[in-house]
Structures are given as C-alpha cells and as structure tokens.
Design a protein around this motif. Sequence first.
Motif, PDB file in Angstrom:
ATOM      1  N   ASP A 120      -2.003  11.300   9.584  1.00 34.37           N
ATOM      2  CA  ASP A 120      -2.693  10.044   9.288  1.00 34.37           C
ATOM      3  C   ASP A 120      -4.150  10.281   8.910  1.00 34.37           C
ATOM      4  O   ASP A 120      -4.705   9.586   8.052  1.00 34.37           O
ATOM      5  N   SER A 121      -4.776  11.251   9.560  1.00 41.92           N
ATOM      6  CA  SER A 121      -6.177  11.555   9.252  1.00 41.92           C
ATOM      7  C   SER A 121      -6.339  11.966   7.796  1.00 41.92           C
ATOM      8  O   SER A 121      -7.281  11.532   7.114  1.00 41.92           O
ATOM      9  N   GLU A 128       0.848  -1.194   0.000  1.00 40.47           N
ATOM     10  CA  GLU A 128       0.000   0.000   0.000  1.00 40.47           C
ATOM     11  C   GLU A 128       0.890   1.253   0.000  1.00 40.47           C
ATOM     12  O   GLU A 128       1.792   1.405   0.822  1.00 40.47           O
ATOM     13  N   ASN A 174       0.632   4.413   0.772  1.00 41.25           N
ATOM     14  CA  ASN A 174       0.783   5.282   1.939  1.00 41.25           C
ATOM     15  C   ASN A 174       1.702   4.663   2.979  1.00 41.25           C
ATOM     16  O   ASN A 174       2.492   5.360   3.625  1.00 41.25           O
ATOM     17  N   SER A 175       1.621   3.348   3.149  1.00 36.54           N
ATOM     18  CA  SER A 175       2.491   2.676   4.110  1.00 36.54           C
ATOM     19  C   SER A 175       3.940   2.676   3.643  1.00 36.54           C
ATOM     20  O   SER A 175       4.867   2.827   4.454  1.00 36.54           O
ATOM     21  N   ASP A 226      -5.793   8.879   5.572  1.00 37.91           N
ATOM     22  CA  ASP A 226      -6.964   7.998   5.563  1.00 37.91           C
ATOM     23  C   ASP A 226      -8.096   8.595   4.729  1.00 37.91           C
ATOM     24  O   ASP A 226      -8.779   7.884   3.986  1.00 37.91           O
ATOM     25  N   LEU A 244      -7.598   7.971   1.145  1.00 36.33           N
ATOM     26  CA  LEU A 244      -7.839   6.612   0.672  1.00 36.33           C
ATOM     27  C   LEU A 244      -9.235   6.456   0.076  1.00 36.33           C
ATOM     28  O   LEU A 244      -9.437   5.678  -0.860  1.00 36.33           O
TER      29      LEU A 244
END
Length: 272
Positions: free
Chosen positions: A135-136, A105, A107-108, A139, A142
């Motif tokens: 992180d918000s 993934e 973002n990871s 997410d 996504l």
Amino acid sequence: MMAVLRIFSYLPNPRIWKATIAARLVGVEVEVRGAKSAELAQWLWDFEARPLSEAERVERGDLARVGRVGFRGTSILKTEAFLDAHPFGTVPAAFGPDGDVGIFESNSIMRAVARLGGPQSTLYGRDPYEASRIDSFLDAGLVFARDGQHYLLALRGQAVSAETHARARDAFQIYLAGIERALAPAREAIVGDTLTLADICFATELALFANERIQQDVLAREGLAQAWDGAVEAAHPRAFAHFSRLRRHPAFAPDMAAYLDKLEQRSAPAPA
C-alpha cells in the motif's frame, strides 16, 4: 469462466491494465467495456454501458452531466445507478457481477481483483505487514500519477506550462528513486520476493507516462525537455531494467507490449 468484475473505461487505458494483469496472475476473469476516449461521450455510462444513437441521446437527455478532467465540458449521459455506484462520476468504473457495487480508482480496482483471487494469491502480500508495505508503494505512486496525468493532459491539449512540466518531472524522478532503492542490490520484485501489486502499478504508470514521447513537438515549441530521457534512465538502471522485464512478462505483455512498441515507433526519428 464468469467475470468477477466488469470495468467500463476509455480504451486503451494503461491504468485498467492494473486489473487485467492482476486477473491473469490470480486466474480470475475480468470483463472490459469501452471505446476510444473521443467516442466514450456518445455512450450511456452505466453498468450496462453501451453506445447510443443520436436519437437515443436526445430521448435520454435528462441524464446529461457535464464531464470533468479528461472529458471537461463534454455532455455525457450517466444513469442514476451509475452515479450511485460511482459518486465521483469518473472512469475507469468497475462493478461487481450484479452491478450494485461500484469500485473506482485504478489502484482500488486492482486491489479488488487481487482479493478475488482468494487466499492462495500473494499479489497483495503474505501478511498484513507486507500488504501495508505494498500500500505504501501504491500511495507513493498516486503522487506521481496525479502530476503525470495533469502533464499528459496538458500535452494532449497542445500546450503545457513550465510549472506543470516541472511538477511532473520532479514527481517522476522522486518515484523512480524510491523504486530504484527498493530493488537494490539486485531484487526481482519491489516488495518481497515475488511480483505484487506494487510491480503492476509501477509498470502500468510508466507505460502511461511513456505517452510523453509522442509529444516532442509540443515540448520543443514550449522550450521544454522530455522528463523521460536517457539521463533519467541512466540514473535509475534497476528501475528501468525491471520495467523492461515486466513489459515482456506473460501476464503483462498482452496489454503492454504492442502499446509500448507503437509509442516507440511513433516517437522514433524519421529515416534520413
């Protein structure tokens, strides 16, 4: 400088730019392996990924797996080691230097690069609260990314439904509205006062969505309008001004500049 991460992917892929842009900003080396999407099915998917001859493909046929999503229905040779590292069997696929640890993934993978930059890097925030705010945004991105991917794949397949178009358009506008608010009244970054992973994710996801521009014939045939048009830009001036700044930034431009220029040239009206 030794690469701290190896990424295997179809190329070009704006989502792996999340990692390469982050690597430039924190001063680490990332290795990228891959080929055009149409060619990647002829590769061995592994830490030591490489193109295979037809004879090698026949010889190693026991590794064949049926691809999904962008490679749906295609027979792809994936080693057991690749699937141990990447249980979902997708690309982009990142590995630690020894190939044992897989990170998947986009973002990871980007987060991994930021962490590898060490404590001096502020790409992932200055404290747990700022990191969690970043992180918000990742997410939230996504949701847009998933609907956008379905939409772009449908366009590439020369047919898109009104429902798929509406979901992507709405996700795009919701995401932009959040970015627009975060940049108010005249901020230079989405989180804090310096560039972070939130800015990188924003720029690269928009660069990917810009592929809509070269599918105007498909949209017209289906009686649909572009989701990214002048009206949406006018409604989100801070977000698009930020995107324009980022595409020219020294850490972003090596990946984004020529790619976006080419899309714009391909979508430009023919001279009268």
